[in-house]
Scaffold this active site. Sequence first.
Site, mmCIF file in Angstrom:
data_model
loop_
_atom_site.group_PDB
_atom_site.id
_atom_site.type_symbol
_atom_site.label_atom_id
_atom_site.label_comp_id
_atom_site.label_asym_id
_atom_site.label_seq_id
_atom_site.Cartn_x
_atom_site.Cartn_y
_atom_site.Cartn_z
ATOM 1 N N ASP A 185 4.730 -7.339 2.352
ATOM 2 C CA ASP A 185 4.384 -5.327 2.319
ATOM 3 C C ASP A 185 3.033 -5.958 2.542
ATOM 4 O O ASP A 185 2.131 -5.237 1.174
ATOM 5 C CB ASP A 185 4.493 -4.672 1.007
ATOM 6 C CG ASP A 185 4.367 -3.672 1.055
ATOM 7 O OD1 ASP A 185 3.991 -2.569 2.167
ATOM 8 O OD2 ASP A 185 5.024 -2.369 0.312
ATOM 9 N N ASP A 191 -2.152 -16.187 -3.909
ATOM 10 C CA ASP A 191 -2.819 -15.663 -2.437
ATOM 11 C C ASP A 191 -1.566 -16.186 -0.821
ATOM 12 O O ASP A 191 -1.287 -17.017 -1.504
ATOM 13 C CB ASP A 191 -4.092 -16.605 -1.372
ATOM 14 C CG ASP A 191 -4.613 -16.269 -0.192
ATOM 15 O OD1 ASP A 191 -3.578 -15.271 -0.565
ATOM 16 O OD2 ASP A 191 -5.434 -16.249 -0.360
ATOM 17 N N GLU A 198 0.865 -11.369 -6.462
ATOM 18 C CA GLU A 198 0.220 -10.328 -6.271
ATOM 19 C C GLU A 198 -1.110 -11.455 -5.962
ATOM 20 O O GLU A 198 -1.698 -12.424 -7.068
ATOM 21 C CB GLU A 198 0.714 -9.406 -6.888
ATOM 22 C CG GLU A 198 -1.088 -8.388 -7.265
ATOM 23 C CD GLU A 198 -1.817 -7.480 -5.243
ATOM 24 O OE1 GLU A 198 -0.590 -7.105 -4.857
ATOM 25 O OE2 GLU A 198 -2.500 -7.499 -5.187
ATOM 26 N N CYS A 244 2.198 0.447 5.668
ATOM 27 C CA CYS A 244 2.437 1.530 5.160
ATOM 28 C C CYS A 244 0.997 2.417 6.070
ATOM 29 O O CYS A 244 -0.143 2.771 6.008
ATOM 30 C CB CYS A 244 1.680 2.196 4.288
ATOM 31 S SG CYS A 244 0.727 1.538 3.256
ATOM 32 N N CYS A 258 3.404 -9.329 -1.367
ATOM 33 C CA CYS A 258 2.566 -8.517 -1.538
ATOM 34 C C CYS A 258 2.928 -7.891 -2.472
ATOM 35 O O CYS A 258 2.953 -6.597 -2.288
ATOM 36 C CB CYS A 258 1.538 -7.917 -0.415
ATOM 37 S SG CYS A 258 0.324 -9.586 0.168
ATOM 38 N N ALA A 259 3.416 -7.718 -3.970
ATOM 39 C CA ALA A 259 3.978 -6.653 -4.970
ATOM 40 C C ALA A 259 3.277 -5.705 -4.945
ATOM 41 O O ALA A 259 4.776 -4.672 -6.060
ATOM 42 C CB ALA A 259 4.347 -8.148 -6.227
ATOM 43 N N ALA A 260 2.196 -6.069 -5.768
ATOM 44 C CA ALA A 260 1.432 -4.226 -6.987
ATOM 45 C C ALA A 260 1.925 -3.038 -6.520
ATOM 46 O O ALA A 260 1.456 -3.528 -5.113
ATOM 47 C CB ALA A 260 -0.529 -5.288 -7.165
ATOM 48 N N GLY A 286 6.769 -1.173 -6.603
ATOM 49 C CA GLY A 286 7.721 0.117 -6.123
ATOM 50 C C GLY A 286 8.974 -1.026 -5.370
ATOM 51 O O GLY A 286 10.388 -0.594 -6.022
ATOM 52 N N LYS A 287 8.338 -1.873 -4.746
ATOM 53 C CA LYS A 287 9.431 -2.349 -3.574
ATOM 54 C C LYS A 287 10.187 -3.505 -4.324
ATOM 55 O O LYS A 287 11.279 -4.040 -4.260
ATOM 56 C CB LYS A 287 9.149 -2.923 -2.495
ATOM 57 C CG LYS A 287 8.211 -2.071 -2.198
ATOM 58 C CD LYS A 287 8.067 -1.810 -0.143
ATOM 59 C CE LYS A 287 7.524 -0.526 0.492
ATOM 60 N NZ LYS A 287 6.102 -0.308 0.142
HETATM 61 C C1 LIG Z 1 1.002 -2.368 0.047
HETATM 62 S S1 LIG Z 1 0.297 -3.234 -0.773
HETATM 63 C C2 LIG Z 1 2.153 -3.187 -1.825
HETATM 64 C C3 LIG Z 1 2.500 -2.017 -2.404
HETATM 65 C C4 LIG Z 1 4.219 -2.751 -3.120
HETATM 66 N N1 LIG Z 1 5.147 -3.520 -2.075
HETATM 67 C C5 LIG Z 1 4.788 -1.795 -3.787
HETATM 68 O O1 LIG Z 1 5.662 -1.543 -3.164
HETATM 69 O O2 LIG Z 1 4.820 -1.200 -4.719
HETATM 70 C C6 LIG Z 1 0.074 -4.464 -0.706
HETATM 71 C C7 LIG Z 1 -0.656 -5.296 -2.095
HETATM 72 O O3 LIG Z 1 -0.959 -6.641 -1.723
HETATM 73 C C8 LIG Z 1 -1.438 -7.258 -2.707
HETATM 74 N N2 LIG Z 1 -2.880 -8.018 -1.442
HETATM 75 C C9 LIG Z 1 -3.773 -8.232 -0.608
HETATM 76 N N3 LIG Z 1 -4.181 -9.461 0.139
HETATM 77 C C10 LIG Z 1 -2.878 -10.904 -1.008
HETATM 78 C C11 LIG Z 1 -2.359 -11.846 -0.162
HETATM 79 N N4 LIG Z 1 -3.993 -12.482 0.686
HETATM 80 N N5 LIG Z 1 -1.562 -12.431 -1.369
HETATM 81 C C12 LIG Z 1 -0.861 -11.815 -2.517
HETATM 82 N N6 LIG Z 1 -1.278 -9.901 -2.422
HETATM 83 C C13 LIG Z 1 -2.380 -9.478 -1.658
HETATM 84 C C14 LIG Z 1 -3.067 -6.116 -2.590
HETATM 85 O O4 LIG Z 1 -3.781 -6.293 -3.473
HETATM 86 C C15 LIG Z 1 -1.909 -4.856 -2.750
HETATM 87 O O5 LIG Z 1 -1.286 -5.003 -4.027
#
Ligand SMILES: C[S@@+](CC[C@H](N)C(=O)[O-])C[C@H]1O[C@@H](n2cnc3c(N)ncnc32)[C@H](O)[C@@H]1O
Length: 437
Positions: free
Chosen positions: A335, A317, A288, A388, A266-268, A271-272
């Site tokens: 994440d 997904d 993402e 978080c 869950c990358a966007a 940052g991580k």
């Molecule tokens: C907590 S944020 C991630 C922050 C990121 N890891 C960083 O450190 O920059 C969670 C992310 O998961 C994405 N997300 C939500 N459901 C998801 C899914 N089923 N598959 C992949 N990504 C998903 C969201 O759009 C969001 O960008």
Amino acid sequence: MTDQKTPHSLPLSEAITISAQAIGEVMAGRSLTEVLDQLDAHERPIVQSLTFDALRKWVRSHEFIQQFIPKTPPLEVEYLLSVAIALFLQNGAEGKGYAAHTIVDQAVKACSEYEPTMYAKGLVNAVLRKVSLAVQAENEKPYPPDPIPMFFPPWWRASLKRNYSKVWQAMLIQQAQRAPLILRVNAKQHTREEYQDLLQQAGIASEPIGEIAGIALNSALLLREPVPVSDLPGFYSGAVSVQDAGAQIAAVLLDPQPGERILDSCAAPGGKTAHILELAECEMIALELDGERLGKIGGNLDRLRLQSDSVQVVRGDASKAAWWDGKPFDKILLDAPCSASGIVARHPDIPFLRREADIKALQLRQRAIVEQSWKMLKPGGTLLYVTCSVFPEEGEEQAIWFAAEHADALRLSAPGQILPAELNDGFYYALFKKNGP
Ligand SMILES: C[S@@+](CC[C@H](N)C(=O)[O-])C[C@H]1O[C@@H](n2cnc3c(N)ncnc32)[C@H](O)[C@@H]1O
């Protein structure tokens, strides 16, 4: 600062108007980040500062509004007043800022420049004069009148009270504070000490952050006096990123090694992902679901000079296998999407946007993602589950459920729930190792 111009040359009256409108959007259910992203570069810093403060002081400013206006004013006037009153209150908290007469003059100007509030010029003038005197009198008292000036919905308060009976108020007070600026030095470009020298040469004071929740951080720096990122040496060539110290634990705990195949599920905005790549040359998939947010990962990796043939940014997904080529991962960082209840200091709109029912729905989404991720992990591999959040439904309850459901999951040492503090947001970390065949 007594001038009516903001540091970015946007007249304060205009900044107040834009901020009041932004608050209106949040109250209608939009994320403040989304609203701020649409502003021009010269508008954003001041509007962010005014809206953040207005949201942080919401309860206190509304006590004043009720005290001095017997009938609830129309929303446009209420939002404008909440922005202006927060300016007085912030002056009280920090002992610096705009002169009281400037706040009144500029708020009245803002009122008269915007059609829906034009008629309320006199009212705004009278109310703000009274608030100014009241805040001044309050500041002369030894203790502040309301320890939690920020709005948190009753279900949120009740949950924290139930789960953190001794510290729940301290947590809310902490989250109503301005968060400090924390940097992560790109280890591929500089050691922390080298970057501190560069900051010093640029006249910027910094302090190393040694550890958070028992985890040693080697790249974290605290700037007590925040500066715009454009002033940070080498920012545009990737020397450094802005990242909370609690978030910097993730890559350290994951402990990436050269050549490992790693999924950031869950990358966007990345940052991580970037931090992992700064620590080791690994084969990385940054996954993402959200197409718009996906674009930010590439942008960050470009700036940090971390793009390579072994890094793939993939839209997909994480709770499904459709995007997967079937090759298992050595390590997975999960994440998970969550309530974001731990990062309110940096996103003060969150308590206004979350609903109680969201927590259960998020818990189910998190379970679906962790179930699928586990299937993609090699035997002997590790999965780091992160949120978080400060709600146990998204943290410890999840870890207990997961361990009970998976006989092949060995729980390794990790900080668990980290509460919001001066140098870090609230996070939850659980680490699992997959036992051999
Ligand atoms: C907590 S944020 C991630 C922050 C990121 N890891 C960083 O450190 O920059 C969670 C992310 O998961 C994405 N997300 C939500 N459901 C998801 C899914 N089923 N598959 C992949 N990504 C998903 C969201 O759009 C969001 O960008």
